[in-house]
Every structure is written in structure tokens, then in C-alpha cells.
Write an enzyme that holds these catalytic residues in place. Structure first.
Site, PDB file in Angstrom:
ATOM      1  N   ASP A 189      33.408  51.573  39.250  1.00  0.00           N
ATOM      2  CA  ASP A 189      33.868  52.446  40.330  1.00  0.00           C
ATOM      3  C   ASP A 189      32.931  53.634  40.556  1.00  0.00           C
ATOM      4  OD1 ASP A 189      36.441  53.536  41.993  1.00  0.00           O
ATOM      5  OD2 ASP A 189      35.535  55.159  40.837  1.00  0.00           O
ATOM      6  N   ALA A 211      37.013  53.691  44.672  1.00  0.00           N
ATOM      7  CA  ALA A 211      36.505  52.373  45.063  1.00  0.00           C
ATOM      8  C   ALA A 211      37.431  51.270  44.572  1.00  0.00           C
ATOM      9  CB  ALA A 211      35.096  52.172  44.519  1.00  0.00           C
ATOM     10  N   ASP A 212      37.892  51.384  43.324  1.00  0.00           N
ATOM     11  CA  ASP A 212      38.787  50.371  42.770  1.00  0.00           C
ATOM     12  C   ASP A 212      40.123  50.337  43.500  1.00  0.00           C
ATOM     13  OD1 ASP A 212      36.867  49.703  40.953  1.00  0.00           O
ATOM     14  OD2 ASP A 212      37.876  50.572  39.211  1.00  0.00           O
ATOM     15  N   VAL A 213      40.729  51.505  43.669  1.00  0.00           N
ATOM     16  CA  VAL A 213      42.068  51.564  44.260  1.00  0.00           C
ATOM     17  C   VAL A 213      42.028  51.247  45.750  1.00  0.00           C
ATOM     18  CG1 VAL A 213      44.051  53.053  44.725  1.00  0.00           C
ATOM     19  CG2 VAL A 213      42.900  53.168  42.511  1.00  0.00           C
ATOM     20  N   ALA A 216      41.413  47.592  46.234  1.00  0.00           N
ATOM     21  CA  ALA A 216      42.604  46.760  46.044  1.00  0.00           C
ATOM     22  C   ALA A 216      43.500  46.794  47.274  1.00  0.00           C
ATOM     23  CB  ALA A 216      43.368  47.231  44.813  1.00  0.00           C
TER      24      ALA A 216
END
Length: 446
Positions: A189, A211-213, A216
Site C-alpha cells: 500500500d 490503496a488497499d481499502v 477493495a
């Protein structure tokens, strides 16, 4: 000439037919992989919950790892989908070992995997891949987060899966995307945000893995759009979700800030510290006040409340002397005193809370987003209500591989002769045991 439509069965019979088809499609289990009750009360509860489970009947197979992919499964599961979590047989999803642990369980794994069914498959083994392919025959969605090209080496290239299972929606999450000069580059991330520019205005460690959240949520949105399109076309699709793209898209205010020219690293933007009325300030009790007097009406109300009408026309000032004056003013009161004063004058401003304090906040409690499970670990529900009801997945964190046999039997996916080396079912290694023991000991010491 239009073809005459067949008469629609009565509502009660139609409901029964739908449920029967749903049970056949999902291996004899209706709904979302939860236990079922019987009787009038159960029927009433099911009808009441229908609005909060719009994806009931959807089957998701999740072979992803870490945070972004499992979070996609979490989102779809909260909305009612049945999620089969395919995990590596020896150690499972890495989130299971993510500290801190409580009673040998990871808080992160509990938040991501509760309510899912765990199927242990080693996809490096041909028999395990054959089992996965049988599951995909009935699946609506496959979520994967391997580095580009890995599925192809397993004989499961997304293009091939689409040919074998035309209605399947394949969602591929990767750091940099499936194509481009950095497609095979490693990353996390932090590096995706660094390249996306989203850390530029405030070069500091981000509090949230954006970036990760965001990746998703973007992937979940794309999956729902693909499923909606499938209703008309009958065809699934392959979704290429790059976390880099998600970080860039989340930085919408940063791109807007470039309208009058490029900004240097460390140069604050209107929403990252450039404006006096929008920022974090120290208070007398050692905490912080989040002041959000962004619009002129709020800044005016704030200036009147603190007796500084002379500040009203200086809303856009970047004079460091004025900022020091404002900082000194806010440092003269506690966070609670500021919260009371600003609420009295309808100025947006709240004390900065820790996560534990946030859980005790009356509005957070009233919304019932977060609650503890029977094991004492937190469970998150879906962050929106449907007709007043909040979607919430099951509470059970499945032990690694606990549902393998039941799922394979229900989906008629058991190999004729199952051997230990087939990569099917949990395989506990000594290294995994020792790693878990060490993490538990470290957690207890803290």
C-alpha cells in the site's frame, strides 16, 4: 409478434421455487452459508432480513490473500453473498498471523473472515486446482490477488476461466495492474500511494492504507456492475483492479489542486493544511481539535464565537503569524470546552479521539457499526443501512480448512481417491505452530 409470457406462479409458490433453485445452485444450502431455523418466526425473520441481504444467493470464491482481496469478500459477504474462502492448507491467509493476537486469534482475520467458509486448497497441486474448478462451475464471482501471470501458471488464466465458465466474474486485484512496465514489480500500500502522488502534500506515514481499502471498495463496485451487466448479456467478465489506480482515484482533491500548476512534495493543499480553518490544533489538555470551518459561513461563526471578527476576511490567509495566533488561541482551552463552544455556534469541530474513545462515542454506538463477538474480538458490519437495517455477516471466524469436507461434498467436488499429497484439506506444519506460539507469547507480554 411478441411471444406470450407464461403465467407467473403464485407469490408463495414462486418464492419456494426460487429457494429450491438456490439450494440446488449452492450445493444444497440456501442463503449465505449460515444455519437455518424453521417455523413461522424464522420465515418472518428471513423476510425482514431480505432488505439487508441484497446479494443473498450469490456465490463468491475468494482465493486472495492479505487485506484488499479478503476485504472485497467481506463487503460482498456483508451484503448477503456466500463466500468460500480458499486458503493455503498449512498457514492459511496471512491475516491469521497478523498481530496483535487475542486468545490465538488475529483481530484483522476476525474482521475480514468472520462469516465465511474456509476451504483449504494448495493450488500448486493439480488435484486441488481441479477442486477449485468444480467450485467455479457454480460460482458467480472469483476474487484473486496473485501477481499477474500466476493464475496462468496454475492453468487457471482468467481468459481460460472465462471460456470454461462464461457467466463467471473474475476480479483480479494487483498492485500495479495486469499490464504496464511495472506489472511484475513488488509493492505494498505504501509504495502504491507513493507512486500515485497521494502522499505528496503531507509526506508522512498514512493512518489508513488508502490503496488497499479504496482498491477493495473499487473492486466490489466493479463486481456489482459486472453482475448487473450479466443480467442483460448473460456473460461475466474479467476485472483488472490495480491498487495504484485506486490510490490515484482516491486522491481526487490532489488532482484538483494541480489546476493552477504543479505542487511540490510537502506543499499543503486546501484540505491538507493550507487553510487556517481546516486543520488539527493542539488543545490545553494535550489532545487535538479537528477544526473544520471550511466554508465562509462556518469561518465567520468561528471568528464571532472566539471574539476575533477581524479574522473573518482572512479566511484564505497563509500568514504564519496568523496561524500561530490561532494555534495559541486553541491551546487555551480543552478539547471538551472547544466541542461545547463550537456546537453552540454550529461550527464543525470535534476533539480527536483514539479508536477506543471512538467506540464509546454516543453517535458511534448509536450507529452500531462495530460490536464485539463472543470471543471478545471486534466485528464490523456494512457501513450503510438498507431500509433502516444494517447488513451484517456471520460472527464465526472459521478455523483454517474447517469447511473443506462439507463444501466439497455439497458441491460434488470430492476427488475419487484423496491422498495426503493432493493439497486438499488443512496441513499443519511445525513452523506454523511455532510461529503462532511465538506470536501468542509476545502478545501476552505486551
Amino acid at each position: 409478434m411478441e411471444r406470450a409470457q407464461a403465467p407467473r406462479p403464485p407469490a408463495r409458490l414462486d418464492h419456494r421455487l426460487r429457494r429450491r433453485r438456490q439450494r440446488r445452485r449452492h450445493g444444497g444450502r440456501a442463503g449465505v452459508g449460515r444455519g437455518t431455523a424453521s417455523g413461522p418466526r424464522a420465515v418472518d425473520d428471513e423476510q425482514q432480513d431480505a432488505a439487508a441481504r441484497p446479494l443473498a444467493g450469490l456465490l463468491v470464491v475468494d482465493v486472495s490473500r492479505h487485506l484488499p482481496g479478503p476485504l472485497v469478500g467481506r463487503i460482498l459477504g456483508d451484503l448477503g453473498a456466500r463466500v468460500l474462502k480458499v486458503e493455503e492448507p498449512r498457514s492459511g491467509d496471512p491475516s491469521r498471523q497478523a498481530p496483535p493476537l487475542a486468545g490465538g486469534r488475529s483481530g484483522l482475520a476476525t474482521l475480514l473472515l468472520a462469516g465465511h467458509e474456509s476451504v483449504a486448497l494448495d493450488l500448486k497441486k493439480a488435484p486441488a486446482r481441479a477442486v477449485l474448478d468444480r467450485l467455479l462451475e457454480r460460482a458467480d464471482v472469483l476474487v484473486e490477488s496473485f501477481r499477474p501471470g500466476t493464475l496462468a501458471r496454475f492453468g487457471l488464466a482468467p481468459q481460460d476461466l472465462r471460456r470454461r465458465h462464461p457467466r463467471l466474474v473474475v476480479c483480479s486485484l494487483s498492485g500495479w495492474g495486469q499490464e504496464g512496465p511495472w506489472a511484475q514489480r513488488s509493492g505494498h500500500d505504501l509504495t502504491y500511494q507513493a507512486v500515485a502522488g497521494s502522499l505528496a502534500s503531507r509526506p508522512a506515514m498514512p493512518a489508513v492504507p488508502v490503496a488497499d481499502v479504496a482498491g477493495a471498495w473499487s473492486a466490489a463496485t466493479a463486481v456489482l456492475a459486472a453482475l448487473y451487466r450479466r443480467r442483460r448479456s448473460g456473460e461475466g467478465c474479467w476485472i483488472d483492479q490495480a491498487l495504484l489506480d485506486a490510490a490515484g482515484h482516491a486522491y481526487v482533491t490532489g488532482w484538483a489542486g494541480e489546476a493552477d500548476g504543479p505542487k511540490a512534495i510537502g506543499e499543503p493543499l486546501p484540505l491538507t493544511g493550507a487553510l487556517l480553518g481546516y486543520g488539527l490544533y493542539r488543545t490545553r489538555d494535550g489532545g487535538y481539535l479537528a477544526l473544520a470551518a471550511l466554508e465562509p459561513k462556518f469561518w465567520r461563526a468561528f471568528c464571532i464565537a472566539v471574539g476575533r471578527r477581524d479574522w473573518i476576511p482572512r479566511i484564505l490567509s497563509r500568514d504564519p503569524r496568523l496561524r500561530r495566533e490561532l494555534s495559541a488561541l486553541i491551546a487555551g482551552r480543552s478539547g471538551e470546552e472547544w466541542a461545547a463552544l463550537l456546537a453552540e455556534h454550529d461550527v464543525p469541530g470535534e476533539p480527536l479521539l483514539s479508536a477506543a474513545e471512538a467506540r464509546r462515542h454516543p453517535q458511534v454506538k448509536a450507529r452500531d457499526l462495530l460490536r464485539d463477538g463472543a470471543d471478545g474480538l471486534p466485528r464490523l458490519a456494512y457501513p450503510a443501512l438498507f431500509d433502516g437495517r444494517r447488513p451484517r455477516a456471520g460472527e464465526r471466524l472459521p478455523p483454517l480448512g474447517a469447511d473443506t469436507d462439507a463444501v466439497l461434498a455439497a458441491f460434488d467436488a470430492q476427488p475419487p481417491r484423496r491422498r495426503r499429497g493432493d493439497g486438499i484439506g488443512r496441513r499443519r506444519s511445525l513452523l506454523t505452530y511455532l510461529r503462532g506460539l511465538l506470536l501468542r507469547l509476545l502478545t501476552r507480554r505486551r
